[in-house]
Design a protein around this motif. Structure first.
Motif, short mmCIF file in Angstrom:
data_model
loop_
_atom_site.label_atom_id
_atom_site.label_comp_id
_atom_site.label_asym_id
_atom_site.label_seq_id
_atom_site.Cartn_x
_atom_site.Cartn_y
_atom_site.Cartn_z
N GLN A 85 0.67 -1.46 0.15
CA GLN A 85 -0.06 0.05 0.05
C GLN A 85 0.73 1.27 -0.13
OE1 GLN A 85 -2.68 -0.42 3.20
NE2 GLN A 85 -3.94 -2.00 2.27
N ARG A 86 2.09 1.07 0.19
CA ARG A 86 3.18 2.17 0.01
C ARG A 86 2.87 2.85 -1.14
NH1 ARG A 86 7.52 0.12 1.37
NH2 ARG A 86 7.40 0.69 3.49
N ARG A 87 2.85 4.16 -1.30
CA ARG A 87 2.69 4.72 -2.56
C ARG A 87 3.99 4.88 -3.17
NH1 ARG A 87 -1.32 9.96 -3.08
NH2 ARG A 87 -2.98 8.74 -2.44
N ALA A 88 4.08 4.75 -4.60
CA ALA A 88 5.49 4.42 -5.20
C ALA A 88 6.40 5.97 -5.13
CB ALA A 88 5.07 4.67 -6.92
N LEU A 89 7.43 5.59 -5.00
CA LEU A 89 8.50 6.48 -4.69
C LEU A 89 9.49 6.54 -5.82
CD1 LEU A 89 9.27 6.26 -1.05
CD2 LEU A 89 8.19 8.17 -2.06
N HIS A 90 9.87 7.65 -6.43
CA HIS A 90 10.63 7.81 -7.43
C HIS A 90 11.77 8.68 -7.07
CE1 HIS A 90 7.37 5.86 -9.75
NE2 HIS A 90 6.74 6.73 -9.30
N VAL A 91 12.76 8.33 -7.65
CA VAL A 91 14.12 9.29 -7.51
C VAL A 91 13.72 10.56 -8.22
CG1 VAL A 91 16.70 9.41 -7.98
CG2 VAL A 91 15.78 7.23 -7.16
N GLY A 92 13.98 11.66 -7.23
CA GLY A 92 13.60 12.93 -7.91
C GLY A 92 12.48 13.50 -7.37
N GLN A 93 11.65 12.56 -6.80
CA GLN A 93 10.45 13.47 -6.02
C GLN A 93 10.98 14.05 -4.93
OE1 GLN A 93 8.21 9.67 -5.46
NE2 GLN A 93 6.55 11.11 -5.76
N ALA A 94 10.35 15.44 -4.74
CA ALA A 94 10.80 16.45 -4.19
C ALA A 94 9.66 16.97 -3.10
CB ALA A 94 11.62 17.40 -4.74
N TRP A 95 9.98 17.41 -1.91
CA TRP A 95 9.02 18.27 -1.24
C TRP A 95 9.62 19.50 -0.65
CZ3 TRP A 95 9.55 13.18 -1.35
CH2 TRP A 95 8.39 12.55 -1.73
N SER A 96 8.95 20.64 -0.63
CA SER A 96 9.71 22.02 -0.47
C SER A 96 8.69 22.81 0.57
CB SER A 96 9.99 22.79 -1.39
OG SER A 96 10.85 22.18 -2.40
N THR A 97 9.40 23.87 1.43
CA THR A 97 8.82 24.72 2.08
C THR A 97 9.43 25.74 2.32
OG1 THR A 97 7.39 24.85 4.49
CG2 THR A 97 9.58 23.73 4.29
N THR A 98 8.67 27.11 2.43
CA THR A 98 9.53 28.29 2.53
C THR A 98 9.16 28.97 3.72
OG1 THR A 98 9.62 28.58 -0.03
CG2 THR A 98 9.70 30.52 1.35
N ARG A 99 10.22 29.51 4.53
CA ARG A 99 9.90 30.00 5.80
C ARG A 99 10.77 31.14 5.80
NH1 ARG A 99 8.37 27.22 10.30
NH2 ARG A 99 8.63 29.40 11.22
N ALA A 100 10.37 32.29 6.71
CA ALA A 100 11.19 33.43 7.23
C ALA A 100 11.13 33.50 8.55
CB ALA A 100 10.54 34.59 6.39
N PHE A 101 12.35 33.00 9.41
CA PHE A 101 12.46 33.05 10.74
C PHE A 101 12.68 34.27 11.29
CE2 PHE A 101 13.48 28.50 9.33
CZ PHE A 101 12.75 27.91 10.14
N SER A 102 11.93 34.73 12.34
CA SER A 102 12.04 35.91 12.81
C SER A 102 12.77 35.92 14.05
CB SER A 102 10.56 36.26 13.43
OG SER A 102 10.12 35.33 14.50
N ALA A 103 13.22 37.22 14.90
CA ALA A 103 14.00 37.20 16.06
C ALA A 103 13.37 36.33 17.16
CB ALA A 103 13.96 38.55 16.47
N ALA A 104 11.86 36.29 16.95
CA ALA A 104 11.27 35.59 18.29
C ALA A 104 11.22 34.11 18.01
CB ALA A 104 9.74 35.89 18.31
N ASP A 105 11.28 33.59 16.56
CA ASP A 105 11.46 32.32 16.28
C ASP A 105 13.03 31.89 16.91
OD1 ASP A 105 9.15 31.84 14.98
OD2 ASP A 105 10.00 32.47 13.16
N ALA A 106 14.08 32.76 16.73
CA ALA A 106 15.34 32.30 16.98
C ALA A 106 15.40 32.24 18.72
CB ALA A 106 16.33 33.29 16.34
N ALA A 107 14.75 33.22 19.32
CA ALA A 107 14.78 33.25 20.63
C ALA A 107 14.09 32.22 21.38
CB ALA A 107 14.05 34.72 21.21
N GLY A 108 12.96 31.51 20.81
CA GLY A 108 12.22 30.50 21.14
C GLY A 108 13.31 29.43 20.99
#
Length: 213
Positions: free
Chosen positions: A28-51
């Motif tokens: 039942q595991r979905r097919a995986l292929h070399v080259g498949q990719a997942w991404s996310t974009t973030r901007a870390f703030s001073a509060a994030d760094a402090a936490g």
């Protein structure tokens, strides 16, 4: 009574043969292929760094104090490198719920200023059974590499690979060829190529004779 017995026999005939092979573990595991990719974009703030610093005990002032950052040769306070790298397990764990992280190599190429947008990407580089290797990278908005390395995770069989191709396997063709069962248990045979050709010829003859008017 006889009708009920006949109906039961028809329903049984529509079931899988007694000796049919069971689905393989992990099918039942979905097919995986070399080259498949997942991404996310973030901007870390001073509060994030402090936490992050409060959680980990990282008290390095270059993540909060401009003078300390300047003394280290930086233009501004920077995001903790491990906070950037934490995006990799976040991506893998979200794409494959229940995944177990087995390893991660990291190289910190350049710092990311607080507030700057960064994009983390994990790309399948190898898949063997439930063990999946990923190339991992964080880039800034200009595409420069900030952090890179490789990750290895054990992916459970039931975990869907979001954004990947469906992995239903190749078992559907035989069922289609053999026909399907109706609600009353009667088997509906799929039309053969000869039957389809015969119907097409009959339709053409009807059109030629004008019988479809």
């Amino acid at each position: 009574m006889l009708r009920a017995a006949a109906a039961l026999a028809r329903r049984r005939s529509c079931r899988a043969p007694a000796g049919a092979a069971a689905p393989a573990p992990g099918a039942q595991r979905r097919a995986l292929h070399v080259g498949q990719a997942w991404s996310t974009t973030r901007a870390f703030s001073a509060a994030d760094a402090a936490g992050f610093g409060a959680l980990t005990g990282d008290a390095n002032p270059i993540h909060a104090d401009r003078a300390a950052a300047a003394a280290a040769g930086l233009a501004a306070p920077v995001v903790p490198g491990m906070l950037l790298a934490s995006l990799f397990p976040a991506l893998i764990g979200t794409a494959f719920p229940g995944a177990l992280y087995l390893g991660q190599s990291l190289k910190f190429r350049r710092p990311a200023p607080l507030g700057a947008a960064v994009t983390a990407t994990v790309t399948v580089s190898r898949a063997s059974g439930g063990r999946v290797a990923f190339a991992t990278v964080v880039r800034d908005a200009a595409g420069a590499v900030l952090v890179d390395g490789d990750a290895l995770a054990r992916v459970p069989a039931h975990a869907p690979a979001l954004g990947g191709d469906g992995g239903g396997g190749g078992g559907g063709g035989g069922a289609a060829a053999a026909g399907a069962c109706s609600a009353d248990g009667r088997r509906r045979q799929a039309p053969t190529a000869a039957a389809r050709a015969g119907k097409a010829a009959a339709a053409a003859a009807t059109l030629a004779s004008g019988g479809d008017r």
